[in-house]
Design an enzyme around this catalytic site. Structure first.
Site, PDB file in Angstrom:
ATOM      1  N   GLY A  46       0.835  -1.196   0.000  1.00 29.79           N
ATOM      2  CA  GLY A  46       0.000   0.000   0.000  1.00 29.79           C
ATOM      3  C   GLY A  46       0.866   1.240   0.000  1.00 29.79           C
ATOM      4  N   GLN A  51       3.269   9.867   0.813  1.00 31.11           N
ATOM      5  CA  GLN A  51       4.538   9.148   0.973  1.00 31.11           C
ATOM      6  C   GLN A  51       5.503   9.397  -0.188  1.00 31.11           C
ATOM      7  OE1 GLN A  51       2.438   5.253   2.053  1.00 31.11           O
ATOM      8  NE2 GLN A  51       4.357   5.124   3.205  1.00 31.11           N
ATOM      9  N   CYS A  94       5.641  -0.102   7.249  1.00 31.68           N
ATOM     10  CA  CYS A  94       5.330   1.068   6.424  1.00 31.68           C
ATOM     11  C   CYS A  94       6.551   1.404   5.581  1.00 31.68           C
ATOM     12  CB  CYS A  94       4.966   2.241   7.336  1.00 31.68           C
ATOM     13  SG  CYS A  94       4.553   3.749   6.441  1.00 31.68           S
ATOM     14  N   LEU A  95       6.324   1.700   4.302  1.00 28.34           N
ATOM     15  CA  LEU A  95       7.448   2.032   3.418  1.00 28.34           C
ATOM     16  C   LEU A  95       8.178   3.297   3.871  1.00 28.34           C
ATOM     17  CD1 LEU A  95       5.974   1.243  -0.123  1.00 28.34           C
ATOM     18  CD2 LEU A  95       7.526  -0.149   1.267  1.00 28.34           C
ATOM     19  N   HIS A 136      -4.639   1.674   7.369  1.00 30.29           N
ATOM     20  CA  HIS A 136      -3.275   2.211   7.465  1.00 30.29           C
ATOM     21  C   HIS A 136      -3.066   3.335   6.435  1.00 30.29           C
ATOM     22  CE1 HIS A 136       1.277   1.440   7.820  1.00 30.29           C
ATOM     23  NE2 HIS A 136       1.166   2.259   6.789  1.00 30.29           N
ATOM     24  N   GLU A 137      -3.504   3.086   5.199  1.00 33.46           N
ATOM     25  CA  GLU A 137      -3.282   4.085   4.138  1.00 33.46           C
ATOM     26  C   GLU A 137      -4.162   5.310   4.321  1.00 33.46           C
ATOM     27  OE1 GLU A 137      -0.676   3.673   2.574  1.00 33.46           O
ATOM     28  OE2 GLU A 137      -0.432   1.543   2.985  1.00 33.46           O
ATOM     29  N   HIS A 140      -2.700   7.664   6.677  1.00 34.67           N
ATOM     30  CA  HIS A 140      -1.654   8.514   6.086  1.00 34.67           C
ATOM     31  C   HIS A 140      -2.237   9.825   5.561  1.00 34.67           C
ATOM     32  CE1 HIS A 140       2.185   6.416   6.089  1.00 34.67           C
ATOM     33  NE2 HIS A 140       1.659   5.311   5.613  1.00 34.67           N
TER      34      HIS A 140
HETATM   35 NI    NI Z   1       2.473   3.379   5.642  1.00 33.71          NI
END
Ligand code: NI
Length: 172
Positions: A46, A51, A94-95, A136-137, A140
Protein backbone atom coordinates in the site's frame (compact mmCIF):
# COMPACT_ATOMS: atom_id res chain seq x y z
CA UNK A 1 6.80 5.69 -15.73
CA UNK A 2 9.13 7.25 -13.18
CA UNK A 3 9.63 5.90 -9.72
CA UNK A 4 9.22 8.57 -7.07
CA UNK A 5 11.45 8.90 -4.01
CA UNK A 6 9.79 7.84 -0.78
CA UNK A 7 9.31 10.28 2.09
CA UNK A 8 10.79 8.72 5.22
CA UNK A 9 10.36 9.21 8.95
CA UNK A 10 11.04 11.74 10.53
CA UNK A 11 10.15 13.98 7.57
CA UNK A 12 7.36 16.29 8.87
CA UNK A 13 5.56 15.94 5.50
CA UNK A 14 4.21 12.66 6.86
CA UNK A 15 2.17 14.71 9.39
CA UNK A 16 0.39 16.59 6.61
CA UNK A 17 -3.40 16.29 6.28
CA UNK A 18 -3.90 15.73 2.53
CA UNK A 19 -6.52 17.62 0.53
CA UNK A 20 -9.29 15.97 -1.54
CA UNK A 21 -8.73 15.42 -5.25
CA UNK A 22 -11.07 17.90 -6.94
CA UNK A 23 -10.79 16.63 -10.49
CA UNK A 24 -9.61 13.35 -11.96
CA UNK A 25 -7.43 14.44 -14.85
CA UNK A 26 -4.33 13.17 -16.67
CA UNK A 27 -2.09 14.36 -13.85
CA UNK A 28 -4.05 12.31 -11.31
CA UNK A 29 -3.97 9.25 -13.58
CA UNK A 30 -0.21 9.66 -14.03
CA UNK A 31 0.23 10.03 -10.29
CA UNK A 32 -1.73 6.80 -9.71
CA UNK A 33 0.53 4.93 -12.15
CA UNK A 34 3.68 6.32 -10.52
CA UNK A 35 2.37 5.43 -7.06
CA UNK A 36 1.71 1.83 -8.10
CA UNK A 37 5.14 1.52 -9.75
CA UNK A 38 6.83 2.97 -6.69
CA UNK A 39 4.88 0.67 -4.36
CA UNK A 40 5.69 -2.48 -6.37
CA UNK A 41 9.35 -1.47 -6.67
CA UNK A 42 9.59 -1.07 -2.89
CA UNK A 43 7.78 -4.40 -2.36
CA UNK A 44 4.98 -2.66 -0.50
CA UNK A 45 1.27 -3.56 -0.39
CA UNK A 46 0.00 0.00 0.00
CA UNK A 47 1.07 3.58 -0.58
CA UNK A 48 -0.48 6.98 0.07
CA UNK A 49 0.34 9.99 -2.14
CA UNK A 50 1.88 11.88 0.78
CA UNK A 51 4.54 9.15 0.97
CA UNK A 52 5.91 10.51 -2.29
CA UNK A 53 5.37 14.07 -1.12
CA UNK A 54 2.00 14.77 -2.76
CA UNK A 55 -0.60 15.97 -0.26
CA UNK A 56 -3.66 14.67 -2.11
CA UNK A 57 -6.15 12.11 -0.89
CA UNK A 58 -5.12 9.14 -3.01
CA UNK A 59 -4.01 5.65 -2.03
CA UNK A 60 -2.97 2.58 -3.99
CA UNK A 61 -2.88 -1.00 -2.75
CA UNK A 62 -2.34 -4.55 -3.81
CA UNK A 63 -2.60 -7.21 -1.13
CA UNK A 64 -2.57 -10.14 -3.59
CA UNK A 65 1.07 -10.86 -2.79
CA UNK A 66 1.59 -12.73 -6.06
CA UNK A 67 3.67 -11.07 -8.70
CA UNK A 68 1.99 -12.90 -11.58
CA UNK A 69 -1.52 -12.10 -10.33
CA UNK A 70 -1.42 -8.43 -9.51
CA UNK A 71 -4.59 -6.79 -8.21
CA UNK A 72 -3.80 -3.08 -8.20
CA UNK A 73 -6.38 -0.81 -6.60
CA UNK A 74 -6.50 2.98 -6.77
CA UNK A 75 -8.77 4.79 -4.32
CA UNK A 76 -9.39 8.51 -4.61
CA UNK A 77 -10.78 10.49 -1.67
CA UNK A 78 -11.35 7.29 0.32
CA UNK A 79 -13.31 7.47 3.56
CA UNK A 80 -14.28 4.88 6.11
CA UNK A 81 -18.09 4.87 6.28
CA UNK A 82 -18.43 1.92 8.64
CA UNK A 83 -16.18 -0.10 10.93
CA UNK A 84 -16.82 -3.21 13.00
CA UNK A 85 -16.73 -3.12 16.76
CA UNK A 86 -14.72 -6.28 16.71
CA UNK A 87 -11.02 -5.55 16.58
CA UNK A 88 -7.98 -7.50 15.56
CA UNK A 89 -4.23 -7.25 15.87
CA UNK A 90 -2.00 -7.33 12.82
CA UNK A 91 1.74 -6.79 12.50
CA UNK A 92 2.20 -3.67 10.39
CA UNK A 93 5.08 -2.04 8.58
CA UNK A 94 5.33 1.07 6.42
CA UNK A 95 7.45 2.03 3.42
CA UNK A 96 8.15 5.35 5.18
CA UNK A 97 9.49 3.52 8.25
CA UNK A 98 11.79 0.89 6.72
CA UNK A 99 12.75 -2.29 8.54
CA UNK A 100 10.38 -1.75 11.44
CA UNK A 101 7.17 -3.58 12.25
CA UNK A 102 4.92 -3.83 15.27
CA UNK A 103 1.51 -5.18 16.25
CA UNK A 104 -1.33 -2.70 15.81
CA UNK A 105 -4.93 -3.18 16.95
CA UNK A 106 -7.65 -1.85 14.66
CA UNK A 107 -11.29 -2.56 13.77
CA UNK A 108 -11.53 -5.99 12.12
CA UNK A 109 -13.74 -4.91 9.19
CA UNK A 110 -14.33 -1.63 7.40
CA UNK A 111 -16.44 -0.30 4.58
CA UNK A 112 -14.72 2.37 2.50
CA UNK A 113 -16.32 4.76 0.01
CA UNK A 114 -14.10 6.23 -2.69
CA UNK A 115 -13.86 7.43 -6.28
CA UNK A 116 -12.36 5.26 -8.99
CA UNK A 117 -10.03 6.66 -11.65
CA UNK A 118 -13.15 6.86 -13.85
CA UNK A 119 -14.83 9.10 -11.31
CA UNK A 120 -17.33 6.47 -10.17
CA UNK A 121 -18.35 6.31 -6.51
CA UNK A 122 -17.73 2.80 -5.18
CA UNK A 123 -17.75 1.04 -1.85
CA UNK A 124 -15.49 -1.73 -0.70
CA UNK A 125 -16.07 -3.89 2.36
CA UNK A 126 -12.96 -5.56 3.64
CA UNK A 127 -11.63 -7.74 6.39
CA UNK A 128 -8.24 -9.29 7.06
CA UNK A 129 -5.14 -7.84 5.45
CA UNK A 130 -7.08 -5.63 3.04
CA UNK A 131 -8.96 -4.03 5.93
CA UNK A 132 -5.73 -3.33 7.81
CA UNK A 133 -4.08 -1.95 4.70
CA UNK A 134 -7.03 0.36 3.91
CA UNK A 135 -7.05 1.75 7.45
CA UNK A 136 -3.27 2.21 7.46
CA UNK A 137 -3.28 4.09 4.14
CA UNK A 138 -6.30 6.25 4.96
CA UNK A 139 -4.53 7.18 8.22
CA UNK A 140 -1.65 8.51 6.09
CA UNK A 141 -4.07 10.96 4.42
CA UNK A 142 -4.78 12.37 7.87
CA UNK A 143 -1.12 12.62 8.85
CA UNK A 144 -1.30 9.54 11.06
CA UNK A 145 1.33 6.79 11.04
CA UNK A 146 0.95 3.28 12.40
CA UNK A 147 3.45 4.12 15.13
CA UNK A 148 0.93 6.71 16.37
CA UNK A 149 -1.20 3.72 17.45
CA UNK A 150 1.60 2.36 19.64
CA UNK A 151 2.50 3.24 23.22
CA UNK A 152 4.37 6.52 23.66
CA UNK A 153 7.44 4.56 24.78
CA UNK A 154 7.57 2.47 21.59
CA UNK A 155 6.82 5.47 19.38
CA UNK A 156 9.51 7.62 21.00
CA UNK A 157 12.02 4.81 20.57
CA UNK A 158 11.29 4.54 16.82
CA UNK A 159 11.34 8.32 16.34
CA UNK A 160 14.71 8.59 18.10
CA UNK A 161 16.18 5.78 16.02
CA UNK A 162 15.05 7.27 12.68
CA UNK A 163 15.98 10.84 13.67
CA UNK A 164 19.51 9.69 14.52
CA UNK A 165 19.77 7.70 11.29
CA UNK A 166 18.61 10.71 9.23
CA UNK A 167 21.15 12.93 10.99
CA UNK A 168 23.93 10.48 10.17
CA UNK A 169 22.89 10.56 6.52
CA UNK A 170 22.65 14.34 6.65
CA UNK A 171 18.99 14.38 5.67
CA UNK A 172 17.64 15.89 8.90
NI1 NI B 1 2.47 3.38 5.64
Amino acid sequence: MPLRPLVLLPNPLLKTVSVPVAQIDDEVRRLATDMLETMYDALGIGLAAIQIGIARRMIVLDVSREEDKREPRVLINPEIVWQSEERRVYEEGCLSIPDYSEDVERPDMVRVRYLTLDGQVEELEADGLLSTCLQHEIDHLNGILFIDHLSRLKRDRVMTKFTKAARRKGTA
